[in-house]
Design a protein around this motif. Structure first.
Motif, PDB file in Angstrom:
ATOM      1  N   PHE A   8     -16.692  -0.916 -14.163  1.00 28.78           N
ATOM      2  CA  PHE A   8     -15.295  -1.337 -14.183  1.00 28.78           C
ATOM      3  C   PHE A   8     -14.487  -0.497 -15.159  1.00 28.78           C
ATOM      4  O   PHE A   8     -14.990  -0.079 -16.201  1.00 28.78           O
ATOM      5  CB  PHE A   8     -15.181  -2.812 -14.605  1.00 28.78           C
ATOM      6  CG  PHE A   8     -15.866  -3.760 -13.663  1.00 28.78           C
ATOM      7  CD1 PHE A   8     -15.389  -3.959 -12.379  1.00 28.78           C
ATOM      8  CD2 PHE A   8     -16.992  -4.459 -14.060  1.00 28.78           C
ATOM      9  CE1 PHE A   8     -16.020  -4.835 -11.503  1.00 28.78           C
ATOM     10  CE2 PHE A   8     -17.633  -5.341 -13.205  1.00 28.78           C
ATOM     11  CZ  PHE A   8     -17.143  -5.525 -11.921  1.00 28.78           C
ATOM     12  N   GLU A   9     -13.220  -0.329 -14.821  1.00 37.60           N
ATOM     13  CA  GLU A   9     -12.280   0.415 -15.650  1.00 37.60           C
ATOM     14  C   GLU A   9     -11.138  -0.521 -16.044  1.00 37.60           C
ATOM     15  O   GLU A   9     -10.518  -1.139 -15.166  1.00 37.60           O
ATOM     16  CB  GLU A   9     -11.736   1.605 -14.853  1.00 37.60           C
ATOM     17  CG  GLU A   9     -10.847   2.520 -15.624  1.00 37.60           C
ATOM     18  CD  GLU A   9     -11.585   3.336 -16.664  1.00 37.60           C
ATOM     19  OE1 GLU A   9     -10.978   3.602 -17.716  1.00 37.60           O
ATOM     20  OE2 GLU A   9     -12.756   3.697 -16.438  1.00 37.60           O
ATOM     21  N   PRO A  10     -10.846  -0.663 -17.345  1.00 34.70           N
ATOM     22  CA  PRO A  10      -9.727  -1.518 -17.757  1.00 34.70           C
ATOM     23  C   PRO A  10      -8.417  -1.069 -17.101  1.00 34.70           C
ATOM     24  O   PRO A  10      -8.148   0.127 -16.972  1.00 34.70           O
ATOM     25  CB  PRO A  10      -9.668  -1.336 -19.270  1.00 34.70           C
ATOM     26  CG  PRO A  10     -11.051  -0.932 -19.649  1.00 34.70           C
ATOM     27  CD  PRO A  10     -11.539  -0.090 -18.498  1.00 34.70           C
ATOM     28  N   GLY A  11      -7.653  -2.046 -16.647  1.00 38.69           N
ATOM     29  CA  GLY A  11      -6.377  -1.771 -15.992  1.00 38.69           C
ATOM     30  C   GLY A  11      -6.498  -1.540 -14.499  1.00 38.69           C
ATOM     31  O   GLY A  11      -5.491  -1.442 -13.803  1.00 38.69           O
ATOM     32  N   GLN A  12      -7.704  -1.479 -13.987  1.00 36.63           N
ATOM     33  CA  GLN A  12      -7.952  -1.192 -12.572  1.00 36.63           C
ATOM     34  C   GLN A  12      -8.007  -2.477 -11.749  1.00 36.63           C
ATOM     35  O   GLN A  12      -8.604  -3.456 -12.166  1.00 36.63           O
ATOM     36  CB  GLN A  12      -9.269  -0.428 -12.437  1.00 36.63           C
ATOM     37  CG  GLN A  12      -9.635  -0.041 -11.039  1.00 36.63           C
ATOM     38  CD  GLN A  12      -8.766   1.075 -10.489  1.00 36.63           C
ATOM     39  OE1 GLN A  12      -8.390   1.984 -11.204  1.00 36.63           O
ATOM     40  NE2 GLN A  12      -8.424   0.980  -9.227  1.00 36.63           N
ATOM     41  N   ASP A  13      -7.377  -2.437 -10.575  1.00 37.96           N
ATOM     42  CA  ASP A  13      -7.487  -3.520  -9.597  1.00 37.96           C
ATOM     43  C   ASP A  13      -8.627  -3.185  -8.640  1.00 37.96           C
ATOM     44  O   ASP A  13      -8.758  -2.043  -8.211  1.00 37.96           O
ATOM     45  CB  ASP A  13      -6.200  -3.640  -8.768  1.00 37.96           C
ATOM     46  CG  ASP A  13      -5.049  -4.206  -9.557  1.00 37.96           C
ATOM     47  OD1 ASP A  13      -5.264  -5.129 -10.362  1.00 37.96           O
ATOM     48  OD2 ASP A  13      -3.909  -3.735  -9.355  1.00 37.96           O
ATOM     49  N   TYR A  14      -9.420  -4.208  -8.309  1.00 39.99           N
ATOM     50  CA  TYR A  14     -10.526  -4.045  -7.365  1.00 39.99           C
ATOM     51  C   TYR A  14     -10.359  -5.041  -6.232  1.00 39.99           C
ATOM     52  O   TYR A  14     -10.086  -6.219  -6.485  1.00 39.99           O
ATOM     53  CB  TYR A  14     -11.870  -4.297  -8.062  1.00 39.99           C
ATOM     54  CG  TYR A  14     -12.167  -3.298  -9.139  1.00 39.99           C
ATOM     55  CD1 TYR A  14     -12.828  -2.110  -8.856  1.00 39.99           C
ATOM     56  CD2 TYR A  14     -11.770  -3.533 -10.452  1.00 39.99           C
ATOM     57  CE1 TYR A  14     -13.081  -1.178  -9.852  1.00 39.99           C
ATOM     58  CE2 TYR A  14     -12.020  -2.609 -11.450  1.00 39.99           C
ATOM     59  CZ  TYR A  14     -12.675  -1.427 -11.145  1.00 39.99           C
ATOM     60  OH  TYR A  14     -12.916  -0.500 -12.128  1.00 39.99           O
ATOM     61  N   PRO A  15     -10.536  -4.592  -4.985  1.00 39.18           N
ATOM     62  CA  PRO A  15     -10.564  -5.570  -3.893  1.00 39.18           C
ATOM     63  C   PRO A  15     -11.615  -6.633  -4.209  1.00 39.18           C
ATOM     64  O   PRO A  15     -12.650  -6.326  -4.814  1.00 39.18           O
ATOM     65  CB  PRO A  15     -10.958  -4.735  -2.675  1.00 39.18           C
ATOM     66  CG  PRO A  15     -10.538  -3.335  -3.029  1.00 39.18           C
ATOM     67  CD  PRO A  15     -10.740  -3.225  -4.513  1.00 39.18           C
ATOM     68  N   LEU A  16     -11.330  -7.857  -3.826  1.00 40.79           N
ATOM     69  CA  LEU A  16     -12.188  -8.984  -4.183  1.00 40.79           C
ATOM     70  C   LEU A  16     -13.657  -8.726  -3.875  1.00 40.79           C
ATOM     71  O   LEU A  16     -14.518  -8.925  -4.729  1.00 40.79           O
ATOM     72  CB  LEU A  16     -11.707 -10.246  -3.463  1.00 40.79           C
ATOM     73  CG  LEU A  16     -12.482 -11.522  -3.753  1.00 40.79           C
ATOM     74  CD1 LEU A  16     -12.312 -11.944  -5.214  1.00 40.79           C
ATOM     75  CD2 LEU A  16     -12.029 -12.624  -2.823  1.00 40.79           C
ATOM     76  N   THR A  17     -13.963  -8.283  -2.669  1.00 42.67           N
ATOM     77  CA  THR A  17     -15.370  -8.081  -2.297  1.00 42.67           C
ATOM     78  C   THR A  17     -16.013  -6.980  -3.131  1.00 42.67           C
ATOM     79  O   THR A  17     -17.181  -7.076  -3.492  1.00 42.67           O
ATOM     80  CB  THR A  17     -15.525  -7.772  -0.798  1.00 42.67           C
ATOM     81  OG1 THR A  17     -14.730  -6.642  -0.466  1.00 42.67           O
ATOM     82  CG2 THR A  17     -15.123  -8.963   0.051  1.00 42.67           C
TER      83      THR A  17
END
Length: 96
Positions: free
Chosen positions: A29-38
């Motif tokens: 994970f990268e701080p500030g990054q949005d990830y699709p739920l899945t």
């Protein structure tokens, strides 16, 4: 073993602090990054299982806190499964 918390924001705007017994989650994970739920759930599953395995290698048993955190993430994600374009944002990390 270095531990970390990671702050996330669910699609409805609520924030949650998640726990990992290993810094391995920082590779996923990268701080500030949005990830699709899945994708967020998949990355959480992989990173927290690796973290638990590292605890098991060192102490002879899996990390119940990491596995409980994964279960909590999976359960929370279910409520957004039917939300179109649901994303989870990783806000920050805080090493313990």
């Amino acid at each position: 073993m270095p531990e970390t918390n990671f702050q996330i924001q669910w699609p409805n705007g609520t924030q949650e602090t998640c726990y990992s017994p290993s810094l391995v989650v920082k590779k996923y994970f990268e701080p500030g990054q949005d990830y699709p739920l899945t994708e967020f759930v998949s990355r959480s599953r992989e990173s927290l299982r690796i973290a638990s395995d590292r605890v098991q290698a060192k102490f002879g048993m899996p990390c119940s806190l990491a596995l409980a955190q994964l279960q909590k993430i999976e359960t929370a994600a279910e409520q957004f499964a039917k939300t179109a374009d649901a994303k989870v944002k990783v806000l920050t990390f805080r090493d313990l």
